[in-house]
Design a protein around this motif. Structure first.
Motif, short mmCIF file in Angstrom:
data_model
loop_
_atom_site.label_atom_id
_atom_site.label_comp_id
_atom_site.label_asym_id
_atom_site.label_seq_id
_atom_site.Cartn_x
_atom_site.Cartn_y
_atom_site.Cartn_z
N HIS A 57 -45.80 -35.71 -26.43
CA HIS A 57 -45.36 -36.89 -25.54
C HIS A 57 -43.66 -36.40 -25.09
CE1 HIS A 57 -44.64 -40.43 -23.69
NE2 HIS A 57 -43.37 -40.71 -24.28
N SER A 60 -44.22 -33.24 -22.83
CA SER A 60 -45.12 -33.58 -21.41
C SER A 60 -44.06 -34.13 -20.54
CB SER A 60 -46.19 -34.54 -21.78
OG SER A 60 -47.26 -34.05 -22.54
N LYS A 61 -43.27 -35.25 -21.21
CA LYS A 61 -42.27 -35.86 -20.24
C LYS A 61 -41.16 -34.61 -19.56
CE LYS A 61 -41.25 -39.89 -20.37
NZ LYS A 61 -40.31 -41.01 -20.93
N ARG A 94 -45.88 -27.58 -14.33
CA ARG A 94 -45.88 -28.53 -15.36
C ARG A 94 -46.70 -28.13 -16.76
NH1 ARG A 94 -48.38 -32.37 -17.16
NH2 ARG A 94 -50.15 -32.00 -15.98
N GLU A 206 -34.21 -35.77 -23.84
CA GLU A 206 -35.14 -36.77 -23.05
C GLU A 206 -34.63 -38.08 -22.54
OE1 GLU A 206 -39.05 -39.16 -23.07
OE2 GLU A 206 -38.83 -37.90 -24.74
N GLU A 210 -33.41 -39.44 -18.92
CA GLU A 210 -33.78 -40.60 -18.33
C GLU A 210 -32.89 -41.61 -17.96
OE1 GLU A 210 -36.72 -41.60 -21.18
OE2 GLU A 210 -38.59 -40.87 -20.13
#
Length: 391
Positions: A57, A60-61, A94, A206, A210
């Motif tokens: 996860h 992927s982000k 990506r 991450e 964000e």
């Protein structure tokens, strides 16, 4: 669900190993199990499976965030029409970044554990050891095959530079424009980047990424860095002293100790009213049942969780320089293994980006990343990156 139903919890607990094996076979790519080999069937728990999903996860982000930044600032695709035209290349980039970022997650996670183990065994860190190749990094990189090591090495500068770019104002902005745009804080020191990567890992990267708003993001970075590097301060309670030795007269509305105790008893009785009577037997031990549910394998925590104060005191003084992470050791190992003949054969900057968006090679990459018999559920959709036919 496990907390709400005891029968469901019992079924999950009994079949925990079988559920984990099924998801490993059908929903986990091959590159993940190569880096995190599955334990023996009796020891296979949901914690192992959820740990892999957590890392996937995060990877992927970050692949999405880095691809957005590269598309906008490097390939200069800003308008909607330009982005629609660039969509197949964006999706290929990506898609290829996910396994590489997953490997970088594994590198920082394993490096932190081995670094702490090295300090415990030797009584000191690497700053007191003369070396030409970082022994801890070399030990981690020896877990990677030639293709993985080369591909991660080629995109590692892109990952670090994208993270550094997120935490500083644009380089073309002068002082006057910075004041107009509200860029009130300068970029962090290199030690902040190193601590974020080597202590917090890609999950912390991450989280910083964000945060919206440059000043808010920089404040979040400073707050986290101070919490890691500074000792927690215990504020001693100070007795309230009156002016010139004269204390304030107590209000007549204050409740005496006996009245306060009576109020507490009344409050407790009000909370327990109806709880001792007409109560199901299954609800009597709710607290112990909740503790039992959260005492399963999932209570071990997420990968690369926070360190204790003692571990931080051991690790922080021995962190490497920002430009010494990965790059010198990986390049030396690549040349030593003979993966490439010369340092010039390693793709850097522009060629590395073009390699991420190239159209050919998808079938060979799928076989290497996901295995020969991997189901479609673990593969990113190829339909999204196929070029439209020319009419």
């Amino acid at each position: 669900m496990r907390l709400a139903s005891r029968s469901w919890f019992a079924m999950i607990t009994v079949n925990e190993s079988a559920i984990t094996r099924y998801h490993l076979e059908h929903h986990v790519p091959a590159y993940a199990t190569r880096l995190y080999p599955a334990p023996e069937p009796p020891a296979m728990k949901l914690h192992y499976l959820c740990g892999i999903w957590h890392r996937l996860h995060v990877a992927s982000k970050l692949s999405f965030l880095i691809s957005e930044r590269v598309t906008k600032e490097i390939f200069l695709r800003t308008t909607e029409a330009q982005r629609n035209e660039f969509a197949p290349q964006y999706e290929r980039m990506r898609r290829r970044l996910v396994p590489l970022l997953f490997t970088i997650f594994h590198f920082f996670e394993t490096y932190r554990d081995l670094h702490l183990e090295y300090i415990r065994e030797h009584g000191h860190g690497l700053k007191y050891e003369p070396y030409t190749i970082n022994p801890i990094e070399a030990k981690v990189m020896n877990m990677y095959d030639d293709q993985t090591l080369l591909r991660v090495h080629q995109v590692f500068p892109l990952v670090v530079s994208s993270f550094c770019r997120r935490l500083r104002p644009p380089s073309y902005v002068g002082r006057f424009e910075r004041s107009l745009r509200g860029y009130l804080r300068d970029k962090p020191e290199d030690e902040v980047y190193v601590t974020s990567l080597c202590v917090g890992g890609l999950r912390q990267v991450e989280r910083f990424w964000e945060v919206k708003g440059y000043n808010t993001r920089r404040a979040a970075v400073d707050t986290w860095y101070q919490s890691v590097t500074n000792e927690p301060v215990e504020q001693a309670s100070k007795s309230r002293r009156g002016f010139m030795g004269l204390s304030r007269k107590k209000s007549s509305l204050n409740v005496s100790e006996g009245g306060r105790a009576a109020m507490d008893i009344t409050h407790n009785n009000r909370e327990r009213r109806g709880s001792d009577h007409n109560r199901r037997g299954s609800d009597v031990s709710t607290n112990s049942w909740r503790d039992f549910v959260f005492g399963t394998s999932l209570s071990e925590g997420m990968p690369m969780g926070p360190l204790s104060r003692e571990q931080l005191q051991m690790l922080l003084p021995d962190l490497p320089d920002l430009h010494s992470i990965w790059l010198p050791t990986a390049e030396a190992l690549i040349l030593d293994r003979g993966i490439v003949g010369r340092p010039q054969d390693i793709k850097r900057n522009g060629p590395a980006l073009l390699d991420l968006i190239r159209e050919d090679g998808a079938a060979e990459e799928d076989e290497w990343l996901y295995g020969r018999a991997a189901p479609e559920s673990v593969r990113p959709p190829l339909e999204a990156i196929e070029e439209d036919p020319i009419e």
